[in-house]
Design a protein around this motif. Structure first.
Motif, mmCIF file in Angstrom:
data_model
loop_
_atom_site.group_PDB
_atom_site.id
_atom_site.type_symbol
_atom_site.label_atom_id
_atom_site.label_comp_id
_atom_site.label_asym_id
_atom_site.label_seq_id
_atom_site.Cartn_x
_atom_site.Cartn_y
_atom_site.Cartn_z
ATOM 1 N N ALA A 350 0.833 -1.210 0.000
ATOM 2 C CA ALA A 350 0.000 0.000 0.000
ATOM 3 C C ALA A 350 0.862 1.252 0.000
ATOM 4 C CB ALA A 350 -0.916 -0.012 1.219
ATOM 5 N N HIS A 351 0.549 2.182 -0.898
ATOM 6 C CA HIS A 351 1.311 3.420 -1.006
ATOM 7 C C HIS A 351 0.603 4.492 -0.185
ATOM 8 C CE1 HIS A 351 3.606 1.317 -3.940
ATOM 9 N NE2 HIS A 351 2.617 1.254 -4.803
ATOM 10 N N ALA A 352 0.897 4.514 1.106
ATOM 11 C CA ALA A 352 0.241 5.456 2.005
ATOM 12 C C ALA A 352 1.279 6.078 2.924
ATOM 13 C CB ALA A 352 -0.829 4.747 2.841
ATOM 14 N N ALA A 353 1.282 7.406 2.978
ATOM 15 C CA ALA A 353 2.205 8.125 3.863
ATOM 16 C C ALA A 353 1.641 8.117 5.276
ATOM 17 C CB ALA A 353 2.391 9.559 3.368
ATOM 18 N N THR A 354 2.338 7.482 6.177
ATOM 19 C CA THR A 354 1.913 7.444 7.576
ATOM 20 C C THR A 354 2.979 7.972 8.525
ATOM 21 O OG1 THR A 354 2.689 5.153 7.759
ATOM 22 C CG2 THR A 354 0.366 5.483 7.195
ATOM 23 N N ALA A 355 4.259 7.797 8.145
ATOM 24 C CA ALA A 355 5.342 8.219 9.037
ATOM 25 C C ALA A 355 5.381 9.727 9.219
ATOM 26 C CB ALA A 355 6.693 7.734 8.503
ATOM 27 N N ASP A 356 4.760 10.481 8.289
ATOM 28 C CA ASP A 356 4.801 11.931 8.411
ATOM 29 C C ASP A 356 3.709 12.478 9.320
ATOM 30 O OD1 ASP A 356 2.716 11.342 6.734
ATOM 31 O OD2 ASP A 356 3.339 12.641 5.099
ATOM 32 N N THR A 357 2.951 11.598 9.931
ATOM 33 C CA THR A 357 1.937 12.055 10.874
ATOM 34 C C THR A 357 2.117 11.480 12.274
ATOM 35 O OG1 THR A 357 0.430 10.267 10.190
ATOM 36 C CG2 THR A 357 0.198 12.402 9.078
ATOM 37 N N ARG A 358 2.772 10.316 12.408
ATOM 38 C CA ARG A 358 2.850 9.720 13.738
ATOM 39 C C ARG A 358 4.263 9.358 14.185
ATOM 40 N NH1 ARG A 358 -0.251 4.421 11.653
ATOM 41 N NH2 ARG A 358 1.519 3.116 11.056
ATOM 42 N N LEU A 377 5.561 13.959 25.723
ATOM 43 C CA LEU A 377 4.674 13.552 26.811
ATOM 44 C C LEU A 377 3.374 14.339 26.771
ATOM 45 C CD1 LEU A 377 3.998 12.060 29.444
ATOM 46 C CD2 LEU A 377 5.296 13.839 30.669
ATOM 47 N N ALA A 378 3.477 15.656 26.601
ATOM 48 C CA ALA A 378 2.270 16.496 26.585
ATOM 49 C C ALA A 378 1.372 16.143 25.402
ATOM 50 C CB ALA A 378 2.675 17.968 26.529
ATOM 51 N N GLU A 379 1.977 15.889 24.232
ATOM 52 C CA GLU A 379 1.179 15.532 23.057
ATOM 53 C C GLU A 379 0.477 14.201 23.246
ATOM 54 O OE1 GLU A 379 3.850 17.740 19.578
ATOM 55 O OE2 GLU A 379 4.290 15.681 20.181
ATOM 56 N N ALA A 380 1.171 13.236 23.840
ATOM 57 C CA ALA A 380 0.564 11.923 24.076
ATOM 58 C C ALA A 380 -0.606 12.026 25.049
ATOM 59 C CB ALA A 380 1.618 10.956 24.600
ATOM 60 N N GLU A 381 -0.439 12.823 26.081
ATOM 61 C CA GLU A 381 -1.529 12.991 27.057
ATOM 62 C C GLU A 381 -2.719 13.697 26.427
ATOM 63 O OE1 GLU A 381 1.026 13.104 31.240
ATOM 64 O OE2 GLU A 381 0.588 14.986 30.181
ATOM 65 N N ARG A 382 -2.449 14.719 25.602
ATOM 66 C CA ARG A 382 -3.543 15.416 24.934
ATOM 67 C C ARG A 382 -4.292 14.500 23.976
ATOM 68 N NH1 ARG A 382 0.095 19.888 24.698
ATOM 69 N NH2 ARG A 382 0.642 19.376 22.524
ATOM 70 N N ALA A 383 -3.584 13.539 23.405
ATOM 71 C CA ALA A 383 -4.215 12.598 22.471
ATOM 72 C C ALA A 383 -5.000 11.508 23.190
ATOM 73 C CB ALA A 383 -3.153 11.966 21.577
ATOM 74 N N ALA A 411 17.694 12.176 28.174
ATOM 75 C CA ALA A 411 16.864 11.420 27.249
ATOM 76 C C ALA A 411 15.528 11.103 27.900
ATOM 77 C CB ALA A 411 17.560 10.138 26.824
ATOM 78 N N ARG A 412 14.508 10.984 27.065
ATOM 79 C CA ARG A 412 13.174 10.608 27.548
ATOM 80 C C ARG A 412 12.513 9.695 26.526
ATOM 81 N NH1 ARG A 412 8.895 15.060 29.483
ATOM 82 N NH2 ARG A 412 10.055 14.666 31.422
ATOM 83 N N MET A 413 11.891 8.640 27.008
ATOM 84 C CA MET A 413 11.005 7.860 26.149
ATOM 85 C C MET A 413 9.603 7.912 26.732
ATOM 86 S SD MET A 413 12.008 3.859 26.786
ATOM 87 C CE MET A 413 11.657 3.013 28.352
ATOM 88 N N VAL A 414 8.625 7.988 25.839
ATOM 89 C CA VAL A 414 7.218 8.048 26.223
ATOM 90 C C VAL A 414 6.594 6.711 25.854
ATOM 91 C CG1 VAL A 414 5.020 9.227 25.885
ATOM 92 C CG2 VAL A 414 7.163 10.535 25.843
ATOM 93 N N VAL A 415 6.107 5.989 26.859
ATOM 94 C CA VAL A 415 5.629 4.626 26.684
ATOM 95 C C VAL A 415 4.110 4.579 26.786
ATOM 96 C CG1 VAL A 415 5.743 2.244 27.529
ATOM 97 C CG2 VAL A 415 7.770 3.732 27.663
ATOM 98 N N VAL A 421 4.497 -0.037 24.112
ATOM 99 C CA VAL A 421 5.334 0.331 22.977
ATOM 100 C C VAL A 421 5.685 1.810 23.123
ATOM 101 C CG1 VAL A 421 4.323 -1.383 21.433
ATOM 102 C CG2 VAL A 421 3.366 0.941 21.510
ATOM 103 N N LEU A 422 6.735 2.224 22.414
ATOM 104 C CA LEU A 422 7.143 3.630 22.447
ATOM 105 C C LEU A 422 6.243 4.465 21.552
ATOM 106 C CD1 LEU A 422 9.706 2.470 23.804
ATOM 107 C CD2 LEU A 422 11.035 4.103 22.449
ATOM 108 N N LEU A 423 5.787 5.584 22.089
ATOM 109 C CA LEU A 423 5.072 6.578 21.296
ATOM 110 C C LEU A 423 5.983 7.716 20.869
ATOM 111 C CD1 LEU A 423 1.693 6.897 23.249
ATOM 112 C CD2 LEU A 423 2.127 5.644 21.126
ATOM 113 N N GLY A 424 7.079 7.901 21.601
ATOM 114 C CA GLY A 424 7.997 8.979 21.261
ATOM 115 C C GLY A 424 9.264 8.880 22.075
ATOM 116 N N ALA A 425 10.280 9.603 21.609
ATOM 117 C CA ALA A 425 11.547 9.662 22.335
ATOM 118 C C ALA A 425 12.250 10.964 21.990
ATOM 119 C CB ALA A 425 12.444 8.474 21.981
ATOM 120 N N THR A 426 12.972 11.502 22.964
ATOM 121 C CA THR A 426 13.754 12.725 22.792
ATOM 122 C C THR A 426 15.126 12.501 23.400
ATOM 123 O OG1 THR A 426 11.783 14.120 22.890
ATOM 124 C CG2 THR A 426 13.896 15.196 23.304
#
Length: 475
Positions: A350-358, A377-383, A411-415, A421-426
């Motif tokens: 499937a030709h679908a762009a997904t990495a540019d949104t999540r 962290l703030a974005e994950a909580e808002r979502a 460093a921070r990982m958001v689980v 699973v990881l939702l984000g990392a900085t």
């Protein structure tokens, strides 16, 4: 207008996204025309990613060398600013695009120099700098890849002050004595890092409470601390109300809310981007001019089965690597549809762009570097996710101490606690930009924490931080 020249695909805009469309469509045997009004290679090649990295690499290399015993004493002097600028000039080809043109020619695509505008359905009208007119007709697709331009706020005195934008900041041929920078996001922070080290006295003014507001708060805090240590003035939560330039070449003064006045030799306005869609003929097909172009996940414009928009112009992720990613997706979708299939067929599925949104990775080449992917962290909580943030002091990683004395970073990982699973990392610290892809793979692949335990980092590298983060998560 002259009689239309027909191609399978017409690409409007020759930056990295447009070039990648050309690459994909020509590799599949589709005839392709590329229209560019400035330099083939676009903003990234001449006024953004490439020149800024060329300016910043000597700055970061010297900063890291100064933290290495046995080497630090040899690198205490100033940078050779003239040599740095000459190196930057080399990397942008002295603002000539013959190398890029040669590459386009090698693909078999045709280049039309000039201003291109949509001319109704499947057509693009091109006016060359010499006044020649061409009409290009597309059998299968027209792709808009015109990118963005810098936004300069319409404040009193701004037009007369002739401020720098990112273009002037990355192409200047000498360091201004005093540089005022308005804007605390990526451009403002990177240019403050570069020009402070190249001989300017930098004052950075940010509207938000901290720098790099789209990252975790600690990223902006560490970058601000380093800029101040380097001699820059950093002020947050300030607003500029007007600007005054003393004559054609005199100093520039910004007036802050409350009346305080700050003087510099140049003023860089690093205050955002806007789409370059105000004069590309969108009105001829019923779309609003000057707006971002909405697209589906194959980067096709809803209601126009022949029109695609890739890169910054669709506002999904204003980053070069994401624009190139979208171009690969859109190019594959165009080829599949041209061959009678759908965007769900083809060798890549499937030709679908997904990495540019999540799962968007980003690296900021300040000292220290700041890199992130996915949600804060703030974005994950808002979502609405049930999450936990796990932090680690990078100075405690063995590889960091060997990398440089006094290594400072975090460093921070958001689980996601429901799926583990990881939702984000900085990651913030020297060399952090080279660490973000590991986090990107984990976020995109939705790798369970239980499996990440078996991704063993090499010792003694800074990548050992992933082991320490997992240990902290397990408690």
């Amino acid at each position: 207008m002259t009689e239309a020249v027909e191609y399978d695909v017409v690409v409007l805009g020759g930056g990295p996204a447009g070039e990648n469309i050309v690459d994909r469509t020509r590799a599949a045997g589709l005839s392709t025309a590329l229209v560019e009004s400035e330099l083939v290679g676009g903003e990234c090649s001449y006024w953004a990613c490439v020149p800024s990295k060329a300016l910043l690499r000597p700055v970061l290399a010297r900063a890291e060398a100064r933290r290495v015993p046995g080497l630090s004493a040899a690198v205490q002097g100033p940078l050779d600013t003239a040599a740095v600028l000459a190196h930057r000039n080399h990397w942008v080809g002295d603002w000539k695009d013959q190398g890029q043109i040669d590459w386009i020619d090698s693909t078999g695509a045709d280049v039309y120099r000039g201003h291109g505008r949509l001319y109704g359905v499947r057509k693009v009208a091109v006016t060359s700098p010499e006044g020649e007119h061409h009409v290009l007709s597309a059998r299968h697709a027209v792709v808009v890849a015109t990118g963005t331009r810098a936004v300069v706020p319409d404040l009193p005195g701004m037009a007369q002050a002739r401020p720098w934008t990112s273009r002037e900041a990355t192409s200047a041929q000498q360091a201004p004595g005093r540089l005022l920078i308005v804007g605390g996001s990526v451009v403002g922070c990177e240019m403050a890092t570069a020009w402070q080290s190249l001989g300017s006295q930098v004052t950075l003014l940010a509207r938000d409470a901290g720098l790099l507001p789209r990252m975790e708060p600690f990223a902006g805090e560490l970058v601000a601390d380093a800029l101040r240590a380097a001699g820059a003035v950093v002020r947050t939560e300030v607003a500029v109300e007007s600007v005054v330039r003393d004559g054609p070449t005199g100093p520039v003064t910004v007036v802050l809310k409350g009346g305080e006045r700050l003087e510099g030799d140049e003023l860089l306005m690093a205050t955002g981007r806007a789409p370059r869609t105000d004069d590309i003929g969108l009105d001829t097909i019923g779309l609003p001019a000057g707006k971002w172009i909405e697209v589906d996940e194959s980067c096709r414009v809803p209601g126009h089965d022949w029109l695609y928009a890739v890169g910054d112009v669709n506002h999904r992720a204003l980053l070069t690597h994401q624009g190139k990613y979208q171009a690969r997706i859109a190019g594959a979708a165009i080829v599949a549809r041209a061959e009678g299939g759908t965007a769900d067929t083809g060798p890549w599925g499937a030709h679908a762009a997904t990495a540019d949104t999540r799962a968007v990775p980003q690296a900021v080449f300040t000292d220290p570097e700041a890199a992130a992917v996915g949600l804060t962290l703030a974005e994950a909580e808002r979502a609405g996710h049930r999450v936990r943030a796990v932090d680690y002091d990078l100075s405690k990683v063995s590889g960091a101490g060997l990398y440089a004395d006094g290594y400072r970073g975090r460093a921070r990982m958001v689980v996601d606690l429901d799926r583990e699973v990881l939702l984000g990392a900085t990651v913030v610290g020297p060399g952090a930009a080279e660490l973000v892809h590991a986090a990107t793979v984990a976020v995109v692949g939705e790798v369970p924490i239980a499996r990440l335990w078996h991704a063993v980092p090499a010792f003694p590298t800074i990548s050992e931080l992933w082991l320490r983060l997992l240990e902290a998560y397990r408690g």
